[in-house]
Design an enzyme around this catalytic site. Structure first.
Site, PDB file in Angstrom:
ATOM      1  N   ASP A 157       0.804  -1.215   0.000  1.00 44.77           N
ATOM      2  CA  ASP A 157       0.000   0.000   0.000  1.00 44.77           C
ATOM      3  C   ASP A 157       0.842   1.273   0.000  1.00 44.77           C
ATOM      4  OD1 ASP A 157      -1.817   2.180   1.326  1.00 44.77           O
ATOM      5  OD2 ASP A 157      -3.197   0.576   0.776  1.00 44.77           O
TER       6      ASP A 157
ATOM      7  N   VAL B 172      -5.435   2.018  -0.398  1.00 45.29           N
ATOM      8  CA  VAL B 172      -5.254   1.441  -1.732  1.00 45.29           C
ATOM      9  C   VAL B 172      -5.659  -0.030  -1.713  1.00 45.29           C
ATOM     10  CG1 VAL B 172      -3.600   0.922  -3.554  1.00 45.29           C
ATOM     11  CG2 VAL B 172      -3.448   3.086  -2.313  1.00 45.29           C
ATOM     12  N   ASP B 173      -5.169  -0.780  -0.727  1.00 51.35           N
ATOM     13  CA  ASP B 173      -5.578  -2.171  -0.580  1.00 51.35           C
ATOM     14  C   ASP B 173      -7.089  -2.292  -0.445  1.00 51.35           C
ATOM     15  OD1 ASP B 173      -3.531  -4.287  -0.527  1.00 51.35           O
ATOM     16  OD2 ASP B 173      -2.596  -3.110   1.042  1.00 51.35           O
ATOM     17  N   GLN B 174      -7.669  -1.438   0.383  1.00 50.94           N
ATOM     18  CA  GLN B 174      -9.106  -1.519   0.637  1.00 50.94           C
ATOM     19  C   GLN B 174      -9.907  -1.235  -0.632  1.00 50.94           C
ATOM     20  OE1 GLN B 174     -10.191  -2.515   3.575  1.00 50.94           O
ATOM     21  NE2 GLN B 174     -12.387  -2.297   3.256  1.00 50.94           N
TER      22      GLN B 174
ATOM     23  N   ALA C 139      -9.682  -4.117  -3.028  1.00 46.80           N
ATOM     24  CA  ALA C 139     -10.570  -5.206  -2.613  1.00 46.80           C
ATOM     25  C   ALA C 139     -11.998  -4.951  -3.068  1.00 46.80           C
ATOM     26  CB  ALA C 139     -10.523  -5.365  -1.096  1.00 46.80           C
TER      27      ALA C 139
END
Length: 395
Positions: free
Chosen positions: A138, A166-168, A171
């Site tokens: 991230d 960013v990861d969230q 997803a």
């Protein structure tokens, strides 16, 4: 809603497991396949914090999933994976590009024996291109994408966001892509390859400001001055200090600010000055807000219908009446018996959020059940446990 859909999740860390959790919340049977010593996110905790032996990473992304601990490097482990995938609707992975194909479980391999499979992959930089093999994390993507350069104050350094946004976002996008592919399969009978990347997710997060920049909007600083929220904000939209805290002020006209904050110098300014004279307006408002407490300013801001919000920190959130009404936090006993708090699913369907049906599980808690479902008998399962092809823990 997704009852009857089986998802095999070969995911680790955050983006992949979180996308799988969205599907699990919606009723899919998500089988989280981990190595026999646990996936990365099971063994590494946010803030180095564990609750009764369970990592905060697992508590974040592990609800409503069943756990299978499997040695994917062994021949017997690959055979088990093959059986699982023969009856699967979705397979998910977030390894570096090519890792699943090297095990004989890439999209083309699985499609050959399960043409209806929806194969979903998310990686740092995408499945192809000059940087496809770079480590994707991230913070690195916030730096690469311009997000950090455009976050923070003009008089400070580029600033990463605290949460792994960013990861969230990756997803969320991946879960959306999987749902679209499943809907398409209803019409065509064919599966589909769905690919996401942290890099393009980081770009997508900046859609408004980046589109403005790409089409000619400019600023002499990459970040906002005097507390402005961003380089493209009108004054005084941003976070400003009060005598005892901070207030967010958003989209307020100079005339309204003049009344609410007793700033006659702003009264004659036209609405266009919010951008044309944003530095002057923002500095004037910031200096005025600092003279009184947050609570003292609220009545005047409310009376003038100025959009505003006191800045809360995490310790404030449990006392937030709206979050309580929405059921944002779920207190429940964990799989190890200790009390835990999980986040609730963020959507409502017919007025209700999907429940937590299964708290994040012990490693291999459903190994025996899952193997029995794909045709292994009790003696075979015992042998696989004995040989460490699988690990099984009592639920």
């Amino acid at each position: 809603m997704l009852s009857g859909i089986r998802v095999i999740s070969f995911n680790h860390f955050h983006a992949g497991p979180m996308a799988a959790q969205f599907l699990a919340d919606l009723g899919a049977d998500v089988i989280a396949v981990e190595p026999v010593d646990g996936a990365f996110h099971r063994n590494w905790g946010v803030a180095n914090h564990f609750v009764a032996g369970q990592s905060v990473n697992l508590l974040t992304t592990g609800r409503n999933k069943r756990s299978l601990a499997l040695d994917m490097k062994s021949a017997d482990g690959k055979a088990i994976a093959r059986r699982l995938l023969e009856g699967a609707d979705v397979v998910m992975e977030n390894f570096r590009p090519g890792a699943m194909a090297r095990m004989g479980l890439g999209y083309e391999d699985i499609k050959a024996f399960n043409p209806g499979i929806v194969y979903a992959s998310v990686s740092g930089y995408g499945a192809s291109g000059p940087d496809r093999d770079l480590p994707g994390q991230d913070l690195l993507l916030q730096a690469r994408s311009g997000l950090a350069a455009r976050t923070g104050r003009a008089d400070g350094a580029p600033t990463p966001t605290g949460p792994v946004i960013v990861d969230q976002h990756a997803a969320t996008l991946l879960a959306m892509g999987i749902l679209a592919a499943l809907l398409g399969r209803v019409k065509s009978g064919q599966g589909r390859l769905v690919e996401g990347s942290l890099l393009q997710s980081a770009i997508d997060l900046q859609a408004e400001s980046l589109t403005a920049w790409l089409n000619g909007a400019r600023s002499d600083t990459p970040r906002g001055r005097h507390g402005l929220a961003s380089w493209c904000s009108a004054g005084p939209s941003g976070i400003h200090a009060t005598a005892d805290g901070h207030l967010a002020i958003s989209m307020a006209s100079p005339a309204d600010l003049a009344v609410a904050l007793d700033l006659p110098a702003l009264a004659e300014l036209p609405a266009s000055a919010s951008f044309d004279q944003r530095d002057q307006i923002t500095r004037t408002v910031a200096e005025r807000l600092a003279q009184r407490s947050t609570a003292a300013w609220l009545p005047a801001l409310q009376k003038q219908a100025i959009w505003h919000m006191p800045v809360q920190d995490y310790d404030d959130l449990r006392g937030d009446a709206q979050l309580a009404h929405m059921g944002a936090f779920v207190d429940t006993p964990g799989a190890e018996g200790a009390p835990i708090t999980l986040l609730g699913h963020p959507l409502r369907f017919d007025g209700e959020a999907p429940p937590v049906r299964l708290v994040p599980q012990k490693l291999g808690a459903q190994t025996r059940d899952i193997l029995a479902e794909v045709g292994y008998d009790a003696q075979q399962i015992d042998a696989l446990v004995q040989s460490r092809v699988v690990a099984a823990t009592a639920a």
